[in-house]
Scaffold this active site. Structure first.
Site, PDB file in Angstrom:
ATOM      1  N   LYS A  35      47.159  -3.863  31.166  1.00  0.00           N
ATOM      2  CA  LYS A  35      47.133  -2.606  31.936  1.00  0.00           C
ATOM      3  C   LYS A  35      46.984  -1.403  31.016  1.00  0.00           C
ATOM      4  CE  LYS A  35      47.048   0.074  35.396  1.00  0.00           C
ATOM      5  NZ  LYS A  35      48.219   0.613  36.065  1.00  0.00           N
ATOM      6  N   LYS A  75      51.469   9.453  29.240  1.00  0.00           N
ATOM      7  CA  LYS A  75      52.412   8.405  28.814  1.00  0.00           C
ATOM      8  C   LYS A  75      51.684   7.104  28.553  1.00  0.00           C
ATOM      9  CE  LYS A  75      54.299   5.880  31.750  1.00  0.00           C
ATOM     10  NZ  LYS A  75      54.078   4.544  32.374  1.00  0.00           N
TER      11      LYS A  75
END
Length: 289
Positions: A170, A239
């Site tokens: 991911k 992030k």
């Protein structure tokens, strides 16, 4: 009836919980903001605490913003490790730090609790319509055990390897998404400077080899209409880019293009606020250039 819990009922978790209700599961929810109580009329049973939900369900889905929060929920006082029954399987859909993921999974294994990292793509719409894409890390036995639940909330699942592999995949996916947005924005600005309609440019690119996630989805859906309401913030994407950069650094990867994309996303913080939609990155022009 198998009992499934969802911790974190924000943009993604709420959609997953309601999809599970439609799928016929007994669904339990917990959220620090008290969202679970608002979903009771739609079939989600509200739990009073992490300990309460962990002790009740057979499969527990986490939909949380960061690895630090996952660690707090799982390893903290009254958390999943301390309260979950043996045989429980946790599915973490957070886009998380793979090192933290392995730490959490090992701690749960000591308590007889299984773990699958299953980050998702598709946004709030995908969660609400059960059309998300998932990449899974974990043992084959745990992945097989949660398959009926995951099939209810997603359209496609790929088991990519052991615990942590889902989160690695991911992060690499989001790294590509971040790079696609940056380079697509440069192509659009070049087209505008040369008096080419950007919408026609993107239409043409999508018929050729230059198409990518930004041209296929982001520009037509959120950027050209100027809605910028994908449900995913600059803070979250920055992030993810930071985690991807740390991942590349950990293996001493030679990745100059990826590193420049990471630098630009980090530099954008001074110009684009954390709460803004992540597609706003296309409006960022690095002052150094």
């Amino acid at each position: 009836m198998q009992k499934v819990g969802v911790v974190g009922l924000g943009n993604m978790g709420k959609g997953m919980a309601l999809s599970l209700v439609k799928g016929g599961f007994a669904v339990f929810g917990f959220d620090v903001a008290g969202v679970a109580a608002t979903l009771q009329e739609q079939g989600v049973q509200a739990c009073a605490s992490i300990a309460d939900i962990a002790a009740t369900v057979d499969i527990l889905i986490l939909s949380l913003p960061t690895s630090d929060i996952v660690e707090q929920v799982v390893l903290g006082d009254g958390g999943v490790r301390a309260s979950g029954k043996r045989g429980l399987i946790v599915v973490d859909t957070t886009t998380a730090d793979p090192n933290s993921t392995k730490k959490v999974a090992a701690a749960l294994a000591d308590a007889g609790i299984g773990f699958v990292d299953g980050p998702v793509s598709g946004g709030p719409k995908g969660a609400a319509t059960a059309t998300m894409i998932m990449v899974l890390g974990g043992s084959q036995a745990d992945v097989d055990a949660v398959e009926p639940v995951l099939a209810t909330i997603s359209a496609k699942r790929t088991h990519v390897g052991p615990v942590g592999a889902g989160h690695v995949t991911k992060l690499l996916n989001n790294l590509l998404t971040g790079a696609h947005l940056l380079v697509a924005s440069e192509a659009v600005r070049a087209a505008q400077a040369l008096d080419i309609d950007p919408t026609k440019l993107v239409e043409a690119l999508n018929g050729g080899s230059g198409r990518n996630s930004a041209t296929l989805t982001n520009y037509p859906t959120w950027i050209f209409p100027e809605t910028f309401d994908s449900g995913f913030t600059m803070k979250l994407m920055r992030k993810d880019m930071r985690l991807a950069m740390a991942l590349l650094q950990s293996i001493d990867a030679t990745a100059p293009v990826a590193q420049e994309a990471g630098r630009l996303w980090a530099a954008s913080e001074a110009a684009i606020g954390d709460a803004e939609d992540f597609n706003r990155i296309v409006q960022y022009i690095d002052a150094k250039h």
